[in-house]
Each structure stands twice: as C-alpha cells, then as structure tokens.
Design an enzyme around this catalytic site. Structure first.
Site, short mmCIF file in Angstrom:
data_model
loop_
_atom_site.label_atom_id
_atom_site.label_comp_id
_atom_site.label_asym_id
_atom_site.label_seq_id
_atom_site.Cartn_x
_atom_site.Cartn_y
_atom_site.Cartn_z
N ASP A 100 4.90 -2.81 2.78
CA ASP A 100 4.33 -3.45 1.60
C ASP A 100 5.34 -4.37 0.94
O ASP A 100 6.48 -3.98 0.71
CB ASP A 100 3.86 -2.39 0.61
CG ASP A 100 3.11 -3.01 -0.56
OD1 ASP A 100 2.13 -3.74 -0.32
OD2 ASP A 100 3.52 -2.77 -1.70
N ASP A 277 0.87 -11.43 -2.19
CA ASP A 277 0.94 -9.98 -1.91
C ASP A 277 0.19 -9.61 -0.64
O ASP A 277 -1.03 -9.79 -0.56
CB ASP A 277 0.36 -9.21 -3.11
CG ASP A 277 0.41 -7.71 -2.91
OD1 ASP A 277 1.40 -7.21 -2.36
OD2 ASP A 277 -0.55 -7.03 -3.33
#
Length: 405
Positions: A100, A277
C-alpha cells in the site's frame, strides 16, 4: 470489518524468481517486479462506499497526532488490493503481505508465524498501528527482507504481530508510503525507514523512487510492473512529467499533488489538493465536483454498487475527463471512465449495465484532500512516486486510450 468476505478485485503482486525479476542494473540502479491481476468473486460489494470510507479515514488520520500512535485508515476492505510474497530471514520464510502506498510500516505475523533466524535482531521496541477497522501490535525486529533476487534488504525494521485484527487472508503489510507515516508507531523512534528508504541507503537503487505500471483489468494479459529506483521507459509512450508534492494539509501527509479536473470543456474541480493512491479503486472527487459530473453525464445512482450508471446512448455522448497536473493534461477517455463491463458481476452489478468509475469523496472542495486518483486512473497512466526529489510523475502508456472496458 475484517478482510472482505464480499467481492473485491485483487491485484496480485507476484514476486518471482531471478528469471522473472529484472536483475539490478549497476548503471541505472533499478530493478523491476511483475504483477498480475486476479479477480476474486465473492458476492456484491459497494465499491464507492469502501473507497469513501477509506478517503474519510485518511483525512481524519492526517489531523491526528501520529505520536499517539492513532493514525488510522482502512486498508483491509479495499476493493483493489495488492499482495506480495516477501521473504524474511535467512533462510527466508515467505509471507503474503498487502502492498500500500498509503501506509509505511512493514509487519508480519498475522497468520504465518515469524521464525527468527541468524539475521533476526529483537530491538526490544514495541510497535502498533491501527488501520481503521484493522490493527496490529507487537515487537520490532530488524531482519533480512527479500523482495526478489535483485532486491534484498540486509536489515529492515519489521513489526512482528502478537495481536492482529482484520487480516485473516494475509500475513501483514509491506508499506511503501512516505516515511513520516511511521511516526509514533514504534517506541523510542521518531520514524522508521521504509523498504524503499533502505534499498536506497544501502545503494541497491540509485533513486528513492517507485514506478508503477498497471494494465486495465479487462485486458486479457493484465501483467503489470513495479520498478524500484525509477521508471521503466519501455512501458511508457511519453516522457515522465513530474510535479512537486503538495503543501496543502492533509493531502501533504500522503502522496499529495495539486490538480484541476475538466469534463469536456467545463471545469468541474478548480485546482486543489488531493492524493494519488493505489489502495483506492475509483476516481474520488469532491461532492460539488461530483454533482457537476453527474449532471453533465446524465447518470443516475445505482444503490447496489454505489456507482453512477448511464445508458448506451449516454455512453455514446460521454466526453473526455481531463486532469491538469502541472503543465500537462492526462485524459480519461469515455471508455476509461466506465467500469469493465466483463467485471460487472464481481461488484454486484448487472451484466448489461454501464457504470462510471468517478465517485463522491464525501465532502465539498476546500477540505485539503479533494480528490483521489485511484487504480482506475493509474491503470491508464504510468506513475512514479519519487521520495528523493519530493515529487510524483506521470506518463501515458499503450493503455491510456485502450477500449477494453
């Protein structure tokens, strides 16, 4: 919420042998890993609700004192996730970790037990991180971490979980976000070096940067690539253009940039701050911009998926959605603005419906985090996350104008 029992798309990072992972170039200081797309159909999931919850939690996390160890946002219910098989120790034990760009701690032990070896050092420090609905706490070790033959970290700070919630299907997280996100998570430390920090400091990569190349999920060969140390010029069809990280809070806590968005010839979001993101599936925009987009497209809300839905005739009239980032403009064509129709059933949708990938972030513009360029944007444009120079870069690819959706 635990790791999702409902449908989600999982982008699986496959950390391969030296035959598949590019050997490190002493000239360029880069090494690449391939990854492939995998769809796990487990029922219906409201894609927009999952992304919106993550967005709101990330905003809140930016305002919370990281020294208190309270920084949190949801990663475990993301519709698009990324996993890597990472070796820890010598001989290495393999762990499946979520990757992530919005978090930075690396930790293991949620399922597969940590096995100390001759390279393992117990620092005596404790570590704890909350991810909204998931969390872990345990001890800090330093150990040898192997991403591939060409990407080995001799001494990486890792958390070893003694308690973990919300990570039933994985062993932990490989955090590749900004170093500052580790602040306050480890006792007696201000921050902890990330895997990218250490690859750079030990000289494995020449620049502390990550290049990410996605391929649209609907493409038959959806193999993508993660490049440590820069970008892969063979994957792009334009030069990489960089913009500085935003100084606007709370977007500045993440990979934040400034941009404006236009639909056709009309600006729907004036220049403002937001983030890039990989853990967000959709393109999320401020509520006022979303309202303008919905009006312009004539779309209606589908309550099951949480996505806007349009008719075939409306799709035929769909205009380009343009993102002005610095001096360059990056487009989402009409086809790039729709969810892959072959994957409609995986989000609980109807096979003959057309869903849009633009969604409401949940607050009006001016919040300091007014958009998220998620996976559906990044699969059309190559992205580079450059810590060394405090910048993010983008380039077009062969899939920028792809029509597979």
């Amino acid at each position: 919420m635990t790791f999702p029992s409902k449908a989600f798309l999982s982008i699986l990072f496959v950390v391969l042998s030296s035959v598949d992972a590019s050997p490190l170039s002493p000239v360029t200081g880069k090494a690449s890993l391939t990854f492939t797309a995998r769809v796990n159909a487990r029922g219906a999931v409201n894609v927009a609700a999952a992304d919106r919850a993550r967005a709101q939690a990330m905003k809140q996390a930016g305002y919370i004192d990281k020294r208190a160890g309270k920084s949190s946002f949801n990663i475990t219910n993301a519709v698009v996730t990324y996993t890597a098989n990472v070796g820890v120790g010598s001989p290495a034990t393999e762990y499946t970790l979520l990757i992530d760009t919005g978090s930075s701690n690396t930790w293991i032990g949620a399922n597969t037990q940590y096995i100390p070896t001759s390279t393992s050092v117990d620092t005596g420090n404790t570590v704890a991180v909350s991810y909204g609905s998931g969390s872990f706490s345990g001890e800090e070790y330093t150990d040898r971490v192997t991403l591939s033959t060409g990407l080995v970290i001799a001494s990486q700070s890792i958390g070893v979980a003694r308690s973990a919630q919300g990570f039933e299907d994985v062993d932990g997280i490989l955090g590749i976000g900004p170093t500052d996100l580790t602040e306050g998570t480890i006792s007696d430390f201000e921050t902890a070096p990330t895997v990218t920090d250490n690859l750079h400091s030990q000289g494995t990569i020449g620049t502390e940067a990550l290049g990410i190349y996605f391929v649209p999920s609907a493409v038959s060969d959806s193999t993508g690539e993660l490049t440590f140390g820069g970008h892969d010029s063979s994957k792009i069809t334009s030069s990489v253009t960089y913009v500085p990280l935003t100084t606007t809070f709370p977007a500045s806590s993440y990979w934040g940039i400034n941009q404006s968005i236009s639909y056709g010839r009309s600006t729907i979001l004036s220049e403002t701050a937001g983030i890039v993101d990989t853990g967000t599936t959709l393109v999320m925009i401020a509520s006022d911009a979303f309202s303008a987009y919905q009006t312009a497209t004539g779309a209606v809300m589908d309550e099951t998926t949480g996505l806007l839905m349009i008719t075939s005739s409306q799709y035929a009239k769909l205009q380009t959605l343009s993102f002005k980032i610095g001096s360059e403009t990056y487009d989402l064509t009409p086809n790039a603005q729709i969810w892959p129709r072959s994957l409609n059933a995986d989000i609980g949708g109807s096979s003959d419906s057309i869903y849009l990938i633009v969604s409401d972030i949940g607050s009006n513009s001016g919040s300091g985090l007014d958009f998220i360029n998620g996976y559906t944007f990044l699969q059309r444009h190559y992205s580079v996350f450059d810590t060394t120079n405090n910048q993010v870069g983008f380039a077009t690819t062969a899939y920028t104008d792809d029509t597979s959706n």
